[in-house]
Every structure is written in structure tokens, then in C-alpha cells.
Design an enzyme around this catalytic site. Structure first.
Site, short mmCIF file in Angstrom:
data_model
loop_
_atom_site.label_atom_id
_atom_site.label_comp_id
_atom_site.label_asym_id
_atom_site.label_seq_id
_atom_site.Cartn_x
_atom_site.Cartn_y
_atom_site.Cartn_z
N GLY A 9 31.06 -32.02 -22.89
CA GLY A 9 32.42 -31.96 -22.35
C GLY A 9 33.12 -33.29 -22.57
O GLY A 9 33.88 -33.77 -21.72
N GLN A 13 39.08 -34.56 -19.35
CA GLN A 13 39.76 -35.68 -18.69
C GLN A 13 38.82 -36.86 -18.44
O GLN A 13 39.14 -38.00 -18.78
CB GLN A 13 40.35 -35.22 -17.34
CG GLN A 13 41.26 -36.26 -16.71
CD GLN A 13 41.46 -36.06 -15.20
OE1 GLN A 13 40.74 -35.29 -14.56
NE2 GLN A 13 42.43 -36.75 -14.64
N ASP A 35 31.47 -31.18 -27.44
CA ASP A 35 32.39 -30.31 -26.70
C ASP A 35 32.41 -28.97 -27.40
O ASP A 35 31.89 -28.84 -28.51
CB ASP A 35 33.81 -30.93 -26.61
CG ASP A 35 34.51 -30.52 -25.32
OD1 ASP A 35 34.63 -29.30 -25.08
OD2 ASP A 35 34.92 -31.39 -24.55
N ILE A 36 33.06 -28.01 -26.77
CA ILE A 36 33.11 -26.65 -27.32
C ILE A 36 33.88 -26.61 -28.64
O ILE A 36 33.66 -25.76 -29.47
CB ILE A 36 33.69 -25.66 -26.27
CG1 ILE A 36 33.54 -24.21 -26.67
CG2 ILE A 36 35.12 -26.01 -25.89
CD1 ILE A 36 32.19 -23.65 -26.38
N ARG A 37 34.81 -27.58 -28.80
CA ARG A 37 35.50 -27.71 -30.10
C ARG A 37 35.68 -29.19 -30.42
O ARG A 37 35.49 -30.05 -29.55
CB ARG A 37 36.84 -26.98 -30.10
CG ARG A 37 37.82 -27.37 -29.04
CD ARG A 37 39.03 -26.45 -29.05
NE ARG A 37 38.70 -25.12 -28.56
CZ ARG A 37 38.70 -24.77 -27.28
NH1 ARG A 37 39.01 -25.65 -26.34
NH2 ARG A 37 38.38 -23.55 -26.89
N ASP A 53 28.24 -25.53 -27.23
CA ASP A 53 28.56 -24.68 -26.08
C ASP A 53 27.55 -25.00 -24.98
O ASP A 53 26.36 -24.73 -25.12
CB ASP A 53 28.46 -23.20 -26.51
CG ASP A 53 28.72 -22.25 -25.35
OD1 ASP A 53 28.91 -22.72 -24.21
OD2 ASP A 53 28.74 -21.03 -25.60
N TYR A 143 35.34 -22.67 -7.41
CA TYR A 143 34.91 -23.99 -7.91
C TYR A 143 34.05 -24.69 -6.85
O TYR A 143 32.96 -25.20 -7.15
CB TYR A 143 36.17 -24.78 -8.22
CG TYR A 143 35.98 -26.22 -8.63
CD1 TYR A 143 35.30 -26.55 -9.80
CD2 TYR A 143 36.53 -27.25 -7.87
CE1 TYR A 143 35.17 -27.87 -10.19
CE2 TYR A 143 36.41 -28.57 -8.26
CZ TYR A 143 35.73 -28.88 -9.42
OH TYR A 143 35.60 -30.19 -9.81
N LYS A 147 30.16 -25.80 -7.04
CA LYS A 147 29.73 -27.20 -6.91
C LYS A 147 28.74 -27.35 -5.76
O LYS A 147 27.77 -28.09 -5.87
CB LYS A 147 30.95 -28.12 -6.71
CG LYS A 147 31.80 -28.29 -7.95
CD LYS A 147 31.03 -29.03 -9.05
CE LYS A 147 31.78 -29.11 -10.36
NZ LYS A 147 30.99 -29.68 -11.46
C1 AKB Z 1 40.39 -30.26 -8.90
O1 AKB Z 1 41.50 -30.49 -8.41
O2 AKB Z 1 39.92 -29.13 -9.06
C2 AKB Z 1 39.52 -31.46 -9.28
C3 AKB Z 1 38.59 -31.84 -8.18
C4 AKB Z 1 39.10 -32.45 -6.95
O3 AKB Z 1 37.41 -31.68 -8.32
N1 AKB Z 1 40.35 -32.56 -9.63
#
Ligand code: AKB
Length: 312
Positions: A9, A13, A35-37, A53, A143, A147
Site C-alpha cells: 500500500g 496517503q 501497491d495494487i497498481r 494484491d 472500518y 480494526k
Molecule cells: C478515517 O477517517 O477513516 C481515517 C482514520 C481516523 O482512521 N483517517
């Protein structure tokens, strides 16, 4: 030293700046970006690059063996806002990529892993201010769930198989060199771009939405710092709270007005407001400071100055 680093990756960012910093710190040929590309010309010319990948175990293993990789920084992830739109894709990417590197380390093919967690592991029932290292965690986003689950697996692989995996819970990250993609804290980057271009900004979060944030240089310092810390100083094997500053959109606007008096901001909150509302406003990162010497440097006004000067 036989260290050889793989960044998965590398065009994202954090990955972009991490790759550049690690290549400066070690010889460029010892830092393999992937990275993937393919990345931009800078990325492709500065050192070795593999199209990879992160979800393909065999492909990751091939690259690890080909380049005799010792350390992996797994930076590929789907962030909070995008993962709400594509829940299964977010879950699959965030979890499968982690299992791939954890299993390679379990099999003795990698020595050390960095895996990023996030303030998204916390949820609406978590104490909002000075959120402790250990506290209620009931994340309400895809997300955040990925995590938090990842954190449990990291700790499990360390306890059960001795895998040297290290992690920090990133707050929102701000940089003038790279753009974020699909996060809830992205406004804090976009606002500077729009300030320079149009002297005004329409924010997708409310004026008083306070969130933990960090300038990218500090985040890179923390990332490399935890990876280079002596093994026995890493006492937490799920993920470390990490903090620098906390602010809301109105406070960023005020900070920008120190340099651009008539900068205008208006507010049109969208679905990301609910995500932001579920996250802490500030973080207690005493453990990171005590265990491996973490210390941030950049505060809001200094960051504003750096962002505006460089974007102009
Ligand atoms: C997001 O906003 O999803 C990320 C984070 C806080 O992990 N920047």
C-alpha cells in the site's frame, strides 16, 4: 544489517511518505514499495516496486521471498467512509491482508510487522475525552470493527506464535504531499487545498466536531519509531493509542484566518457526521510515550502555516 523492508500500500496517503522516508533512512534498494497498481514517476524511479494484491497470499509470499524481506509495513486498507459504502469489500481487504502477513510471520518468513489501527476502534459508548488505552470499545463502523478485530488477532499471533507485530491507532492524518482517500477526517486536508484555491470551504462535518488529528511528519516518526524500538519495550501487542492535537473544523478555519483573513467556511454535514460522532475527541497516549518514547511535535497553527505555504 540484513534489514529489507516491504511496504504494502505504498501509494496511499501514509505509504507514499513512509516509503520516501524509509528510502532516505536505509538504502533505496532495501525498501521495496508495492501497491495494487503502479505509482507515480517519483515512486517508480526512486527504488524497487512490485505490483501486488495484498489479499493474494501467494503473491505476497513470492515478493517476500524474492526480496528476502524482514520487515513488512502493511498500509493497504479501506478507510471509514468508503467501507460504509462497501462493507464486505472493506472487511475482506482489511482482514485478509492482515492474515496474509501474520501467517507469513508465523511461518518464519518475516521478522517484524507494522499494522495500522485507528481511533475508529472506539465507539459511541467509549469515554469521549482523553480516551484511555484500555476502555470500552464498541465500534459502530465497518472500518472500526475490522480494526478492532485486527487488533485482537495481532495480540493473539504475538501471544500464541511469538509474531513480532506492532501497531498504533492513528488519528486523522494531515499532509500537503499526499491526499487521503475515503476517510472521515479527510476534511482536515481538503480544507487547506480549498483555502489555497478558492479561499472558502464547504465542510461535510459540523463546526464543533472535535476529532484527534496529527501532522503526517509526526505520524511517520511514530510509525518508524515503534518499529525500531527494542522488542521488550513494546508492551502492548494489540495497538497503542497515539495523540498529537484535537480540533474541530471551526478551529481550523480560525487558524487559516491567521494567514487568510477572509477565509470562509460553511457546513453541510453528510453521512460522515454520524461516523465522526461515534469517535473520541481526544486520546490519552501515555503508554506510547512511556513504553517507546513517542513524542509529537506539530500543533495546529504550525501545521496550518506549513500546509498553506507548501500548497501555495
Ligand atoms: C478515517 O477517517 O477513516 C481515517 C482514520 C481516523 O482512521 N483517517
Amino acid at each position: 544489517m540484513k534489514k529489507r523492508i516491504l511496504i504494502i500500500g505504498a501509494c496511499g496517503q501514509i505509504g507514499t511518505e513512509l516509503t520516501a522516508t524509509l528510502r532516505k533512512q536505509y538504502a533505496p534498494h532495501k525498501v521495496i514499495a508495492s501497491d495494487i497498481r503502479e505509482g507515480d514517476a517519483d515512486m517508480m524511479q526512486a527504488g524497487p516496486f512490485e505490483v501486488l494484491d495484498a489479499m493474494d497470499y501467494d503473491a505476497v509470499q513470492d515478493v517476500v521471498i524474492k526480496h528476502e524481506i524482514t520487515d513488512v509495513y502493511l498500509m493497504a486498507a479501506m478507510l471509514s467512509a468508503t467501507a460504509e459504502k462497501f462493507p464486505m469489500r472493506g472487511w475482506n481487504l482489511n482482514m485478509n491482508s492482515l492474515f496474509n502477513v501474520l501467517n507469513l510471520a508465523k511461518e518464519g518468513k518475516i521478522d517484524k510487522i507494522f499494522w495500522p489501527s485507528s481511533i475508529a476502534v472506539f465507539g459511541p459508548t467509549t469515554p469521549k475525552t482523553e480516551t484511555p488505552q484500555r476502555t470500552v470499545m464498541e465500534p459502530s463502523t465497518v472500518y472500526g470493527i475490522s480494526k478492532q478485530t485486527g487488533e485482537r488477532w495481532c495480540e493473539y499471533y504475538f501471544n500464541k506464535y511469538g509474531v513480532d507485530v506492532r501497531s498504533i491507532r492513528y488519528p486523522g492524518l494531515i499532509s500537503y504531499k499526499t491526499l487521503p482517500g475515503g476517510g472521515t477526517t479527510d476534511y482536515a486536508v481538503d480544507i487547506y487545498h480549498k483555502a489555497v484555491k478558492h479561499n472558502k470551504y464547504i465542510c461535510f462535518l459540523n463546526a464543533d466536531t472535535t476529532l484527534p488529528m496529527m501532522f503526517m511528519d509526526d505520524a511517520i516518526k511514530a510509525t518508524i519509531g515503534i518499529m525500531e524500538a527494542p522488542q521488550d519495550s513494546i508492551k502492548i501487542r494489540n495497538s497503542y493509542n497515539l495523540s498529537a492535537m484535537s480540533f474541530n473544523p471551526e478551529e481550523v478555519a480560525t487558524s487559516i484566518r491567521r494567514y487568510q483573513k477572509d477565509f470562509a467556511i460553511s457546513y453541510e454535514p453528510d453521512f460522515r457526521q454520524a461516523i465522526a460522532n461515534s469517535w473520541p475527541q481526544s486520546i490519552d497516549d501515555t503508554s506510547a510515550r512511556e513504553d517507546w518514547g513517542w513524542k509529537h511535535e506539530v500543533e495546529l497553527d504550525e501545521m496550518t502555516k506549513i500546509m498553506l505555504e507548501n500548497l501555495k
